[in-house]
Design an enzyme around this catalytic site. Structure first.
Site, PDB file in Angstrom:
ATOM      1  NE  ARG A 176      -3.598  -2.339  -0.042  1.00 27.74           N
ATOM      2  CZ  ARG A 176      -3.144  -3.434  -0.671  1.00 27.74           C
ATOM      3  NH1 ARG A 176      -2.023  -3.377  -1.386  1.00 27.74           N
ATOM      4  NH2 ARG A 176      -3.811  -4.554  -0.623  1.00 27.74           N
ATOM      5  CB  SER A 224      -8.576  -1.363   4.500  1.00 27.73           C
ATOM      6  OG  SER A 224      -9.176  -2.565   4.112  1.00 27.73           O
ATOM      7  CD  GLU A 294      -5.048   0.278   2.831  1.00 22.31           C
ATOM      8  OE1 GLU A 294      -4.890  -0.706   3.575  1.00 22.31           O
ATOM      9  OE2 GLU A 294      -5.651   0.225   1.746  1.00 22.31           O
TER      10      GLU A 294
HETATM   11  C1  LIG Z   1     -15.396   0.072  -1.120  1.00 22.35           C
HETATM   12  C2  LIG Z   1     -13.905   0.246  -1.234  1.00 22.35           C
HETATM   13  C3  LIG Z   1     -13.086  -0.865  -1.403  1.00 22.35           C
HETATM   14  C4  LIG Z   1     -11.707  -0.722  -1.481  1.00 22.35           C
HETATM   15  N1  LIG Z   1     -10.927  -1.836  -1.648  1.00 22.35           N
HETATM   16  C5  LIG Z   1      -9.597  -1.714  -1.773  1.00 22.35           C
HETATM   17  C6  LIG Z   1      -8.764  -2.861  -1.974  1.00 22.35           C
HETATM   18  O1  LIG Z   1      -9.225  -3.983  -2.055  1.00 22.35           O
HETATM   19  N2  LIG Z   1      -7.436  -2.675  -2.082  1.00 22.35           N
HETATM   20  C7  LIG Z   1      -6.867  -1.434  -2.033  1.00 22.35           C
HETATM   21  O2  LIG Z   1      -5.646  -1.330  -2.167  1.00 22.35           O
HETATM   22  N3  LIG Z   1      -7.624  -0.337  -1.836  1.00 22.35           N
HETATM   23  C8  LIG Z   1      -8.964  -0.438  -1.721  1.00 22.35           C
HETATM   24  N4  LIG Z   1      -9.729   0.691  -1.524  1.00 22.35           N
HETATM   25  C9  LIG Z   1      -9.086   2.002  -1.360  1.00 22.35           C
HETATM   26  C10 LIG Z   1      -8.926   2.822  -2.659  1.00 22.35           C
HETATM   27  O3  LIG Z   1      -9.931   2.490  -3.598  1.00 22.35           O
HETATM   28  C11 LIG Z   1      -7.547   2.615  -3.286  1.00 22.35           C
HETATM   29  O4  LIG Z   1      -6.515   3.017  -2.423  1.00 22.35           O
HETATM   30  C12 LIG Z   1      -7.413   3.382  -4.606  1.00 22.35           C
HETATM   31  O5  LIG Z   1      -6.254   2.981  -5.258  1.00 22.35           O
HETATM   32  C13 LIG Z   1      -7.401   4.898  -4.436  1.00 22.35           C
HETATM   33  O6  LIG Z   1      -7.530   5.469  -5.719  1.00 22.35           O
HETATM   34  P1  LIG Z   1      -8.199   6.902  -5.926  1.00 22.35           P
HETATM   35  O7  LIG Z   1      -8.145   7.218  -7.364  1.00 22.35           O
HETATM   36  O8  LIG Z   1      -9.528   6.944  -5.298  1.00 22.35           O
HETATM   37  O9  LIG Z   1      -7.161   7.793  -5.161  1.00 22.35           O
HETATM   38  P2  LIG Z   1      -7.455   8.999  -4.135  1.00 22.35           P
HETATM   39  O10 LIG Z   1      -8.115   8.458  -2.916  1.00 22.35           O
HETATM   40  O11 LIG Z   1      -8.147  10.089  -4.838  1.00 22.35           O
HETATM   41  O12 LIG Z   1      -5.977   9.426  -3.783  1.00 22.35           O
HETATM   42  C14 LIG Z   1      -5.091   8.563  -3.107  1.00 22.35           C
HETATM   43  C15 LIG Z   1      -3.706   9.183  -3.168  1.00 22.35           C
HETATM   44  O13 LIG Z   1      -3.254   9.170  -4.520  1.00 22.35           O
HETATM   45  C16 LIG Z   1      -2.948  10.491  -4.960  1.00 22.35           C
HETATM   46  N5  LIG Z   1      -3.300  10.564  -6.388  1.00 22.35           N
HETATM   47  C17 LIG Z   1      -4.421  10.118  -6.980  1.00 22.35           C
HETATM   48  N6  LIG Z   1      -4.362  10.308  -8.308  1.00 22.35           N
HETATM   49  C18 LIG Z   1      -3.175  10.930  -8.555  1.00 22.35           C
HETATM   50  C19 LIG Z   1      -2.517  11.398  -9.736  1.00 22.35           C
HETATM   51  N7  LIG Z   1      -3.049  11.288 -10.950  1.00 22.35           N
HETATM   52  N8  LIG Z   1      -1.297  11.969  -9.603  1.00 22.35           N
HETATM   53  C20 LIG Z   1      -0.726  12.085  -8.379  1.00 22.35           C
HETATM   54  N9  LIG Z   1      -1.291  11.662  -7.226  1.00 22.35           N
HETATM   55  C21 LIG Z   1      -2.503  11.087  -7.324  1.00 22.35           C
HETATM   56  C22 LIG Z   1      -3.760  11.408  -4.074  1.00 22.35           C
HETATM   57  O14 LIG Z   1      -3.188  12.699  -3.978  1.00 22.35           O
HETATM   58  C23 LIG Z   1      -3.693  10.653  -2.748  1.00 22.35           C
HETATM   59  O15 LIG Z   1      -2.469  10.888  -2.101  1.00 22.35           O
HETATM   60  C24 LIG Z   1     -11.121   0.564  -1.427  1.00 22.35           C
HETATM   61  C25 LIG Z   1     -11.953   1.689  -1.282  1.00 22.35           C
HETATM   62  C26 LIG Z   1     -13.320   1.537  -1.190  1.00 22.35           C
HETATM   63  C27 LIG Z   1     -14.189   2.763  -1.061  1.00 22.35           C
END
Ligand SMILES: Cc1cc2nc3c(=O)[nH]c(=O)nc-3n(C[C@H](O)[C@H](O)[C@H](O)COP(=O)(O)OP(=O)(O)OC[C@H]3O[C@@H](n4cnc5c(N)ncnc54)[C@H](O)[C@@H]3O)c2cc1C
Length: 301
Positions: A176, A224, A294
């Site tokens: 992560r 998580s 996380e």
């Molecule tokens: C129902 C549910 C289930 C989930 N299951 C999992 C799972 O099984 N495994 C898991 O690992 N995670 C899981 N997650 C957490 C989440 O979906 C992941 O961590 C996902 O990768 C985050 O992506 P995001 O685009 O939403 O990033 P954000 O939450 O928008 O951002 C996360 C980080 O990435 C940075 N970021 C995003 N895009 C960019 C970009 N283009 N350039 C630079 N920085 C950027 C942001 O600034 C921030 O620091 C889950 C979440 C939910 C709601």
């Protein structure tokens, strides 16, 4: 009166919104306002934004789908941006490789790969974020993480105001986390495994089904909350400590999955943070285990 950087942003990107609540852009539906929020649709807009933020010294942050973010109640001082348009494209390359823009949603990526007879990413299907967020977080499951599939990543270099490629050897992916935090990620090339389309689609469906049964995916949450310490499952520890269902303001520990916190009734970021504090305290005293968040927490209290 508007400050000079606001006036310049309005001129460069007239669709930018000011004092925009970030709760709309996170799956928690929590968070105060950003000074500015803007959706970037192509390379020209990105160069204009990065150049302007750089010269005025205003903080610039990129959001993905906001599915791993807790924005504090005071909001974000600076510009929050999201990559849309040209950054939401997928291209299938020879030999099972796929070029994915940072704005592509992970479930959409997995579905398109399956449709094209490419697997290896099936377990990522229920991760609601974007490719950019998944790369920063090295998102994944017990069955695999995105980092293992990455061949190269394209970032935007803020010094030279131009895109730059990072090769596999320059990338570090851990549980992560990755060495991509703080960069502007534009996209990546993933190596998938060609296979039987029907088998791949069946595996995708199985993964989706499993999530429906074990995670509160129809609630406002960010997945998580804590990382699993080596060899342990946080959800089990929280359950054993008798905390499942615990409420603080409008936030509660999910009755379905104890490592999820749900915003069940207009929760504030402070409610969530108070819950995480109580969980950390209890798990430390009951099991002598330190829990690490996380999720990413940003903004002002
Ligand atoms: C129902 C549910 C289930 C989930 N299951 C999992 C799972 O099984 N495994 C898991 O690992 N995670 C899981 N997650 C957490 C989440 O979906 C992941 O961590 C996902 O990768 C985050 O992506 P995001 O685009 O939403 O990033 P954000 O939450 O928008 O951002 C996360 C980080 O990435 C940075 N970021 C995003 N895009 C960019 C970009 N283009 N350039 C630079 N920085 C950027 C942001 O600034 C921030 O620091 C889950 C979440 C939910 C709601």
């Amino acid at each position: 009166m508007d400050s000079p950087w606001r006036l310049e942003l309005k001129k460069l990107l007239p669709h930018a919104k000011f004092d925009e609540s970030l709760s709309r852009y996170t799956t928690f539906r929590i968070g105060g306002p950003a000074d500015a929020y803007v959706e970037i649709r192509d390379a020209g807009e990105l160069a204009a934004l990065a150049g302007s933020a750089g010269s005025s010294g205003v903080a610039l942050m990129f959001l993905g789908w906001g599915s791993n973010l807790l924005v504090r109640d005071g909001g974000w001082r600076g510009i929050a941006a999201r990559l849309r348009g040209d950054f939401e494209k997928l291209e299938f390359l020879p030999d099972g490789r796929v070029a994915a823009g940072a704005g592509v949603r992970v479930p959409q990526l997995v579905a398109a790969c399956a449709e094209n007879g490419l697997g290896g990413d099936e377990s990522l299907v229920g991760i609601p974020g974007t490719v950019g967020g998944a790369l920063v977080m090295n998102a994944g499951t017990r069955d695999g993480e995105i980092g293992a599939l990455v061949q190269e990543v394209e970032i935007f270099d803020r010094e030279i105001l131009a895109p730059k490629k990072l090769t596999r050897g320059e990338l570090v992916f851990r549980y992560r986390s990755s060495n991509l935090g703080g960069r502007i990620i534009l996209g990546c090339v993933l190596q998938l495994k060609p296979g039987n389309k029907v088998d791949i689609m069946r595996r995708v469906q199985e993964c989706q089904q499993k999530r429906l049964q074990t995670q509160p995916i129809h609630t406002y949450n960010v997945g998580s909350i804590f990382k699993n310490p080596p060899g342990l499952f946080v959800a089990k520890l929280i359950e054993q400590a008798g905390l499942k269902g615990m409420v603080c303001g409008g936030a509660r520990i999910s009755p379905l999955h104890a490592n999820f916190i749900e915003n069940f009734s207009g929760a504030k970021a402070s409610d969530v943070l108070e819950l995480t504090r109580r969980i950390q305290e209890k798990i430390k005293s009951a099991f002598n285990v330190e829990l690490e968040l996380e999720i990413k927490v940003i903004g002002e209290p």
